[in-house]
Design a protein around this motif. Structure first.
Motif, PDB file in Angstrom:
ATOM      1  N   GLY A  27       0.987  -1.308   0.135  1.00  0.00           N
ATOM      2  CA  GLY A  27      -0.002   0.002   0.275  1.00  0.00           C
ATOM      3  C   GLY A  27       1.142   1.301  -0.044  1.00  0.00           C
ATOM      4  N   GLN A  28       2.225   1.132   0.799  1.00  0.00           N
ATOM      5  CA  GLN A  28       2.760   2.329   0.759  1.00  0.00           C
ATOM      6  C   GLN A  28       3.481   2.740  -0.381  1.00  0.00           C
ATOM      7  OE1 GLN A  28       5.039   1.001   4.138  1.00  0.00           O
ATOM      8  NE2 GLN A  28       4.117   2.582   5.593  1.00  0.00           N
ATOM      9  N   LEU A  29       3.940   1.379  -1.078  1.00  0.00           N
ATOM     10  CA  LEU A  29       4.688   1.647  -2.406  1.00  0.00           C
ATOM     11  C   LEU A  29       3.783   1.998  -3.593  1.00  0.00           C
ATOM     12  CD1 LEU A  29       7.387   1.001  -3.601  1.00  0.00           C
ATOM     13  CD2 LEU A  29       6.727  -1.245  -4.267  1.00  0.00           C
ATOM     14  N   ALA A  30       2.416   1.392  -3.461  1.00  0.00           N
ATOM     15  CA  ALA A  30       1.552   1.984  -4.332  1.00  0.00           C
ATOM     16  C   ALA A  30       0.939   3.407  -4.112  1.00  0.00           C
ATOM     17  CB  ALA A  30       0.224   1.315  -4.236  1.00  0.00           C
ATOM     18  N   GLU A  31       1.046   4.121  -2.996  1.00  0.00           N
ATOM     19  CA  GLU A  31       0.883   5.432  -2.814  1.00  0.00           C
ATOM     20  C   GLU A  31       2.028   6.341  -3.351  1.00  0.00           C
ATOM     21  OE1 GLU A  31      -0.014   8.376   1.124  1.00  0.00           O
ATOM     22  OE2 GLU A  31      -0.572   5.938   1.026  1.00  0.00           O
TER      23      GLU A  31
END
Length: 223
Positions: A27-31
């Motif tokens: 999720g952090q990487l996608a953000e």
């Protein structure tokens, strides 16, 4: 997903990017890349791999070459459970089913792709939401002579069966470390292959996969 990150110029730069990514959630990487996280991976099977390719600046896309051709490195994301055990076999490349007369091991895509592999373990625990799954520490693996010999032996035995027109008789149990399995979006996908009488017939496309015990052996050597 569109890549805005330039390919790494060196192996050190690639490894630094991979190490900086370790510990982040998907999720952090996608953000960071303004990418929406899918609710499940049934329809977005390659989503995790594409996200990680994006972050690392991989160039191959779906071309039949190494992901970092200029560095001689293939990228493989591998879903693991709580104890770090791989949860599925690892796709290597599509298997040639036609025009294979005289194809030698050193010319094969399996040989080419597995010269050096950057493994990125990712939590693959089914009940954990995709966005909360963490990315693990990277492993840069060059097969030992023994490992390459095992892969080669399986490849040669499987290719011999394909050449004899016995592709339908090859099961996932063939091969010690490398297996051949149907590869396609669905069972309606068809491609040409050699029939036993030497003619051409239609069959499902096949892919080469590394078996779980083999990739587990690689990961456990590093962790």
């Amino acid at each position: 997903m569109k890549s805005k990150i330039l390919p790494p110029e060196s192996l050190d730069e690639l490894m630094q990017r991979a190490q900086e990514m370790a510990g982040l959630t998907l999720g952090q990487l996608a953000e960071l890349h303004h990418v929406a996280v899918p609710s499940n991976l049934k329809r977005d099977k390659g989503w995790i791999g594409q996200l990680i390719e994006l972050e690392l600046g991989a160039t191959a896309g779906s071309k039949p070459e190494q992901d970092f051709l200029h560095l001689g490195v293939e990228l493989k994301t591998i879903p693991v459970d709580e104890s770090g055990k791989p949860l599925e076999t690892t796709y290597v490349t599509v298997a040639p089913l036609m025009n294979i007369n005289g194809l030698r091991w050193q010319e094969s895509l399996v040989y080419h792709k597995l010269q050096r592999v950057l493994w990125i373990p990712v939590e693959g625990i089914r009940h954990k939401p995709i966005g909360e799954r963490r990315i693990g520490s990277p492993i840069l693996w060059t097969p030992s002579e023994e490992e390459m010999a095992q892969i080669r032996q399986d490849w040669e035995e499987i290719m011999e069966l394909i050449a004899l027109g016995k592709v339908e008789q090859i099961t996932a149990r063939h091969g010690e470390v490398l297996q051949l399995r149907p590869k396609g979006a669905n069972s309606r996908a068809l491609t040409q292959s050699i029939a036993q009488d030497g003619q051409v017939k239609l069959t499902n496309p096949r892919g080469f996969y590394l078996k779980i015990p083999f990739t587990q052996q690689i990961l456990s050597r590093y962790f």
